[in-house]
Write a protein that holds these residues in place. Sequence first.
Motif, mmCIF file in Angstrom:
data_model
loop_
_atom_site.group_PDB
_atom_site.id
_atom_site.type_symbol
_atom_site.label_atom_id
_atom_site.label_comp_id
_atom_site.label_asym_id
_atom_site.label_seq_id
_atom_site.Cartn_x
_atom_site.Cartn_y
_atom_site.Cartn_z
ATOM 1 N N LEU A 11 0.825 -1.201 0.000
ATOM 2 C CA LEU A 11 0.000 0.000 0.000
ATOM 3 C C LEU A 11 0.863 1.256 0.000
ATOM 4 O O LEU A 11 0.663 2.168 -0.791
ATOM 5 N N ALA A 12 1.834 1.280 0.913
ATOM 6 C CA ALA A 12 2.647 2.488 1.037
ATOM 7 C C ALA A 12 3.557 2.675 -0.179
ATOM 8 O O ALA A 12 3.695 3.790 -0.685
ATOM 9 N N TYR A 37 3.057 1.789 -3.148
ATOM 10 C CA TYR A 37 2.243 2.224 -4.280
ATOM 11 C C TYR A 37 2.037 3.736 -4.274
ATOM 12 O O TYR A 37 2.267 4.410 -5.274
ATOM 13 N N VAL A 38 1.589 4.264 -3.130
ATOM 14 C CA VAL A 38 1.312 5.710 -3.154
ATOM 15 C C VAL A 38 2.592 6.525 -3.313
ATOM 16 O O VAL A 38 2.576 7.563 -3.951
ATOM 17 N N PHE A 39 3.686 6.039 -2.754
ATOM 18 C CA PHE A 39 4.911 6.814 -2.923
ATOM 19 C C PHE A 39 5.409 6.748 -4.363
ATOM 20 O O PHE A 39 6.090 7.642 -4.837
ATOM 21 N N ARG A 67 3.380 6.312 -7.092
ATOM 22 C CA ARG A 67 2.431 6.749 -8.092
ATOM 23 C C ARG A 67 1.700 8.031 -7.822
ATOM 24 O O ARG A 67 1.245 8.685 -8.742
ATOM 25 N N ARG A 122 -5.331 11.089 -11.133
ATOM 26 C CA ARG A 122 -4.296 10.528 -10.275
ATOM 27 C C ARG A 122 -3.753 11.529 -9.270
ATOM 28 O O ARG A 122 -3.189 11.164 -8.257
ATOM 29 N N ALA A 170 -4.597 8.741 -0.714
ATOM 30 C CA ALA A 170 -3.182 8.401 -0.526
ATOM 31 C C ALA A 170 -2.873 8.194 0.949
ATOM 32 O O ALA A 170 -2.205 7.243 1.334
ATOM 33 N N TYR A 187 -3.879 4.860 2.311
ATOM 34 C CA TYR A 187 -2.954 3.766 2.002
ATOM 35 C C TYR A 187 -1.799 3.733 2.992
ATOM 36 O O TYR A 187 -1.234 2.680 3.277
ATOM 37 N N LEU A 188 -1.434 4.916 3.476
ATOM 38 C CA LEU A 188 -0.276 4.984 4.367
ATOM 39 C C LEU A 188 -0.634 4.713 5.814
ATOM 40 O O LEU A 188 0.238 4.471 6.644
ATOM 41 N N SER A 213 0.789 1.611 7.890
ATOM 42 C CA SER A 213 2.213 1.766 8.193
ATOM 43 C C SER A 213 2.439 2.838 9.230
ATOM 44 O O SER A 213 3.217 2.666 10.169
#
Lengths: 279, 317, 426
Positions: free
Chosen positions: A94-95, A97-99, A101, B27, B33, B36-37, B40
């Motif tokens: 997940l992480a 990917y966002v970094f 894209r 995008r 975003a 998604y983080l 973590s």
Amino acid sequence: MRTWIRRPRLDRLATHLVLALVCLVTVTPYLWLLSTSLKFPKEVFTPTPQWIPWPVNLGNYAEVFDRAPFGVFLVNTVIVVTGILAVQLVTITLAGYVFARRRFRGAGLLFGLFLVQMMIPIHATFLPNFLTLQSLDLLNTRVAMMLPFFASGYGTFLLRQAFRQIPRDLEDAAVIDGCGGLRFLWHVLVPLARPTLVAFALISLVSHWNDYLWPLIVTDTPDVRTLTIGLGMFVQQESGADWTLLMAATAFVTAPLMVIFLVFQRKFIESFMFSGLKG
Amino acid sequence: MSDSTAVLTGGRVSGRVGALAAARRFRLGGGSAYLYLLPSLVFLALFTFYPIGFSAYLSLFRWNVLNPEKVFVGLENYLHLWQEPLFWLVLRNNLFYALGTIPMTMALGLFLAVLVNQKLGAARNIYRVALFYPTMVPMVAAAMLWVWIFNPGIGLFNYYTAFLGIPRIEWLYDRHWALPAIIIMSIWKNFGYFMLIYLAALQGVPAELHEAASIEGAGAWRRFWRITFPLLMPATLFVFVVAIISSFQVFDQVFVMTQGGPADQTNVLTFYIYQHAFRFWDIGMGATLTTIFICLLLVLIVLVFRYVGRRVYYEAD
Amino acid sequence: MRRHWLTALMALVLVLAFAAGGAEAQQKLLRLTFYYPVGVAGPLAKVIGEMTDKFNKENPGIEVVPVYSGDYDPTLQKVQTAVMAGNPPDIFIVEISELPTLLAMNAVIPLDDYVKKAEGGKYWDDFFPAFRENSVVRGKIWWIPFQRSTPVFYWNKELFRKAGLDPEKPPQTWAELKEVAKKLTVREGSEVKQWGVTVSGGWNDWLFEAFVRQNGGWLINPEGTKVNFDSKEAVEALEFWVDLMYKEKVGPPHSTWGSTPPDFVAQRTAMLYHSTGILTFLRNSAKFDFGVAFMPKNRTFGAEVGGGNLAIARKISKERQDAAWKFIAWMTSSENAASWSLASGYVATRKSAYDVPAMKEFLAKDARYLVAREQLQYAFGKMMAPNFQKIREILKRQLDDAVDGKVAPKDAMQVVQKQVEAVIKR
């Protein structure tokens, strides 16, 4: 321009030779370890190196198991490393990917923070982490050995690099076709990044298999403890080491990793063909 | 768009351009975003940022065996280190260690990955295990094994280098050779990681490129430098950053093999932190050193990203 | 297909982990945790386990849970972590130099009341004076000697014979040591094939302290307030050491604590200064006959001690402290001190332990184990002071530099004196 006449057999031979030589040098310490693990104490420290153990002593391995419950340790280690990996695969995909894209506010700073996780020396973290786990009432559990590692700056960084290698057009096309975000990630990106994921999996498994200080600090009883703690019993500050037992225990502790490596590498890296972008 | 992707996708342009532009705008949305983080970040906050914050906070106190109640002293600890010759020796050791391990481990990793990536039949499996297995050995055990291998009198290293005519080195028994011994051991231990990373990255280099190039007459070396290596830049950036970080984190080898000696010649920053935090029970100073440690690494990484990162060639951009 | 399999696996693992690692059921027992290190080779974790089992059986209301905590260093960290977290182990063993640290952390209780009543008042006097020294600070007894050692002198009888020396006569004095070492150093060209004597590195500060004692000197006073590094005795000790390693070159200037026993076993060094803790290892590994002796004297025989002591944590209830004391008293009874010594190779801490039949029998078979005890009459406590580890690093640094000829012994010791004085005052 010089035309290069390819001589595949000579190329291959040279490659084999070089690799064999390097492998020999790399493997020598391990062979020495195995040899020592089969020796009696009187045959270990000879003026010149004796490679063949004679007489052969299979008792070292038995003695290792007698000293500590290595079977239990093995099970615990497997649980802990697979638990860590399972969660890591989710968080880093997940992480990463966002970094790779997405552009968003604070991306640079946040990525930096992820990297910082790779930089922390264990001695700086174990006391505060111990306090945290105590307040969560999770001391002396397997979960305690896993929690601090669920997020991985290493894995996130690695996947970011891997994802950035894949052409943007692919995602753009997919978005237009109605498959965006998570579905694209799961169905397209992850399979394409499989070699990297496998590489990461191997690295994570290996490195957490060999965690020592954190498990030692956070666990007390043998029923949850891991292999490296048992291994540590054979190294002592006052007398050096229980050499033959240390070697036998090390051989035992590394064997499962070897097996996993052989199985994984054959299944994934080798059979994988670069096919993702064709057509 | 790069040449290679043009080769592969056949360059579908025209009608799609408008649609592509629309997709790019989509995008740029930032909301999801952060989602998604989130997983973590939760763990990072608890187990990474809290300890660092704790350290940074403690670095402003004098808290040691002689001062069991912590006393706020501001930047005094930092000033003390600035004037402490041993601190600078420790940094020097880190520098030597980094220079000794980083280029060699990266080069070995890359070189061997390329070799192993050839069509080698069944032997390939054996090579890969043989080259990767040092990473699997627990550091404590590996260090003890190498203490023995480096034993000047009875160890394997000197025994076999004697056959090559190399004069005997006293390794851990000699103040000049203790650090090189640790460097050698670390290279042996770690190059497998980088080999694996590069192997994975090499899978992303299309075989067609090589074939096309060799048909056009480019030799193996040229093929490597002009095609493979640039395509491996993302991996190289990663490997470089990781190599720097892991060179700073060397600890177990020093702890087991030399305890920082002889005469502090193998005392590295992590060991120095350890001595202060746990041997001298100087928690304030330990926290100060930890904070400096992290800041140093951060600065280095930022520099690497700035200078090397700019040159990294991403397939996708 | 693959997706489901993976999710199921993850779920299974997490469930297993949570389920299997939960808290233990409550019992009416007084359960005490006991953190201990294993500092020498041998099945010591098992032995401790067996001993605690026996104690638990004999004391139904108490259950001591032994927790193996690694080597001396990790054990200290584990103890420190638990103390700082407000949840200390009830009983623990830590290396003896760490007492000042424990006191600074307020981690231990004084044991005088318990000790005075134990064994009808005869308990404390039965311990060897050298071992008692590291227990007493500011007039109070803080912990009990348990796994103790001292450096001794090992010599290879076979190599003595080869060199034409009497294999039954180890050097008794520094002068003799030098002479004998010169005869035992074998060179092939510029390479040393065999060292005459090795003074092990790693804990070379421990050995240096012994040298100073052999010269009739002292380095730190028992209260830890005064230091004496620049005294004539200390300087002479260093001069002798440097003479051996740098001038006469009969010994390696540096080495590691763990690699010198193998050197001895492989006959790379004819004589060795090391802990009694390796005697069993040497016995099991050496193919030649070797002897154990007092370290050679100069003005007098001298040694100091090492190892770990048993302590009771402060921040636990009085009831637990009483139970903890029961355990400690039991572990340090004559019988148990003897059996622990036999099992571990550590020196038995009490005089009466040597009257225990099993011990007598063992010593009759191998009198070498007696040497350490005999040397105790010349032994002192290990140097202790707040910030001792820092003092130790300062000392080791100068020792290393002096042995490489980078600084003259007199100057080295003056540097140590100055730096240590600054450290003690900080």
